[in-house]
Scaffold this active site. Structure first.
Site, PDB file in Angstrom:
ATOM      1  N   ASP A  19       6.700 -30.568   0.006  1.00 30.02           N
ATOM      2  CA  ASP A  19       6.680 -29.540  -1.461  1.00 30.02           C
ATOM      3  C   ASP A  19       6.292 -29.004  -2.235  1.00 30.02           C
ATOM      4  OD1 ASP A  19       9.188 -27.954  -2.145  1.00 30.02           O
ATOM      5  OD2 ASP A  19       9.867 -29.111  -3.662  1.00 30.02           O
ATOM      6  N   SER A  20       6.670 -27.482  -3.083  1.00 30.83           N
ATOM      7  CA  SER A  20       5.555 -27.510  -4.501  1.00 30.83           C
ATOM      8  C   SER A  20       5.508 -28.361  -5.691  1.00 30.83           C
ATOM      9  CB  SER A  20       6.256 -25.996  -4.717  1.00 30.83           C
ATOM     10  OG  SER A  20       7.561 -26.431  -4.708  1.00 30.83           O
ATOM     11  N   CYS A  82      10.494 -26.882   1.795  1.00 28.38           N
ATOM     12  CA  CYS A  82      10.823 -26.359   0.791  1.00 28.38           C
ATOM     13  C   CYS A  82      10.571 -24.601   1.772  1.00 28.38           C
ATOM     14  CB  CYS A  82       9.310 -26.056  -0.158  1.00 28.38           C
ATOM     15  SG  CYS A  82       8.716 -24.796  -1.120  1.00 28.38           S
ATOM     16  N   GLU A 167      12.545 -28.853 -12.448  1.00 31.75           N
ATOM     17  CA  GLU A 167      11.392 -29.805 -12.451  1.00 31.75           C
ATOM     18  C   GLU A 167      11.545 -29.848 -14.220  1.00 31.75           C
ATOM     19  OE1 GLU A 167       8.218 -29.405 -11.200  1.00 31.75           O
ATOM     20  OE2 GLU A 167       9.950 -29.052  -9.346  1.00 31.75           O
ATOM     21  N   CYS A 201      17.134 -23.937  -2.032  1.00 31.95           N
ATOM     22  CA  CYS A 201      15.913 -24.541  -2.425  1.00 31.95           C
ATOM     23  C   CYS A 201      16.113 -25.691  -2.534  1.00 31.95           C
ATOM     24  CB  CYS A 201      15.897 -23.594  -3.958  1.00 31.95           C
ATOM     25  SG  CYS A 201      14.662 -24.207  -4.696  1.00 31.95           S
ATOM     26  N   HIS A 203      15.411 -27.888  -4.729  1.00 30.82           N
ATOM     27  CA  HIS A 203      15.501 -28.497  -5.798  1.00 30.82           C
ATOM     28  C   HIS A 203      17.087 -28.394  -6.380  1.00 30.82           C
ATOM     29  CE1 HIS A 203      11.587 -27.708  -6.363  1.00 30.82           C
ATOM     30  NE2 HIS A 203      11.283 -28.798  -7.580  1.00 30.82           N
TER      31      HIS A 203
HETATM   32  N1  DGL Z   1      11.784 -26.099  -3.462  1.00 22.93           N
HETATM   33  C1  DGL Z   1      11.701 -25.534  -3.570  1.00 22.93           C
HETATM   34  C2  DGL Z   1      12.113 -24.801  -2.075  1.00 22.93           C
HETATM   35  O1  DGL Z   1      13.041 -24.683  -1.324  1.00 22.93           O
HETATM   36  C3  DGL Z   1      11.085 -24.217  -3.816  1.00 22.93           C
HETATM   37  C4  DGL Z   1      10.498 -24.692  -5.516  1.00 22.93           C
HETATM   38  C5  DGL Z   1       8.882 -24.158  -5.794  1.00 22.93           C
HETATM   39  O2  DGL Z   1       9.757 -22.941  -6.466  1.00 22.93           O
HETATM   40  O3  DGL Z   1       8.382 -24.525  -5.623  1.00 22.93           O
HETATM   41  O4  DGL Z   1      11.680 -22.828  -2.117  1.00 22.93           O
END
Ligand code: DGL
Length: 282
Positions: A19-20, A82, A167, A201, A203
């Site tokens: 993931d990012s 991600c 984050e 997403c 997150h």
């Molecule tokens: N967790 C990532 C997703 O599912 C996105 C987070 C980011 O913007 O880096 O899209």
């Protein structure tokens, strides 16, 4: 390390999860719960997160570097946990890069399994997708749904402030309420027939309590962790040639491109258990 080095690596290793930043940990947690026997290697590109507002080309390049780093550490299977990377990099990596790097390895995303699951989740067929600008702008959910659930009406809505809130450890702060309510109200206004909201997403599950608070009680809220874990279990059952190359020691290790102290603190919150991370440069 170049491609020829990757090809000469021993063929067995952990399942790679990318993931990012921290979001993919919400997926890894469910994978470990459902499939505890496997080893996992998580990579968070925290130094370059968030990816959500970045260009197609950058997300692709960063994701490819991360996949190669996981391959170099023995992973035969990498899950892009991600949505942004799945939307913007998966197809290119599968079709353009894997055949050169090592056609026997696999890289899978999380959008298709999520869309597959919608069939059993929505009654009205009106589904809202909340995601980053990158995911929503790519229209990847609409494209997958056109193939798998052609009768569904998909409404995508970008929530650009949500990842920075998570984050930065602000998911439970009073300031988060404003941005959560704003985006939930916007998507429900865009299609009042929505009966299912997908947190597209990884997150966003960290904002789940607040999302529930501002979503009408009759709307189902879908997180991806369990869906992706179920899909991985099914994949490993159907692909013994891959599962036999995934080691089974029950361990999870964590890599980050940022500070290990901050990653370990935040990851321990996401995972609900103590996490020690190792720093890598990409
Ligand atoms: N967790 C990532 C997703 O599912 C996105 C987070 C980011 O913007 O880096 O899209």
């Amino acid at each position: 390390m170049d491609t020829s080095d990757i090809n000469t690596m021993a063929s067995g290793g952990p399942i790679g999860v990318f993931d990012s930043g921290y979001g993919g940990l919400t997926i890894l947690r469910e994978m470990r719960h459902l499939l505890p026997e496997y080893d996992y290697l998580y990579l968070g590109d925290n130094a370059r997160a968030p990816y959500g507002n970045r260009s197609f080309d950058l997300v692709y390049r960063f994701t490819l570097q991360s996949v190669k780093a996981l391959f170099e550490r023995g992973c035969a299977l990498v899950i892009l946990a991600c949505n942004t990377a799945s939307a913007k990099a998966l197809r290119s990596i599968q079709q353009r890069d894997l055949p050169h790097i090592d056609p026997s390895r696999r890289v899978l995303g999380i959008i298709r399994p999520t869309v597959e699951a919608l069939d059993t989740l929505s009654v009205s067929g009106h589904v809202g997708i909340l995601g980053t600008r990158g995911t929503i702008g790519s229209r990847s959910y609409e494209l997958e749904a056109a193939k798998l659930q052609p009768d569904f009406t998909i409404t995508g809505h970008a929530c650009p402030m949500w990842v920075p809130l998570v984050e930065n450890g602000e998911a439970d702060s009073p300031g988060a309420d404003f941005f959560v309510k704003k985006e939930v109200d916007a998507i429900m206004t865009a299609d009042p027939a929505i009966d299912t909201l997908v947190l597209g997403c990884t997150h966003y599950p960290l904002l789940l309590n607040k999302i529930k608070q501002y979503t009408p009680a009759n709307i189902g809220i879908v997180t991806q962790g369990r869906i992706v874990a179920d899909s991985l279990a099914d994949y490993l059952r159907r692909h013994p040639e891959i599962s036999s190359r995934c080691t089974r020691g029950g361990n999870a290790s964590f890599l980050t491109t940022e500070s290990i102290d901050r990653f370990s603190d935040m990851a321990s919150i996401f995972m609900g258990e103590h996490v020690d991370a190792t720093h890598i440069e990409l």
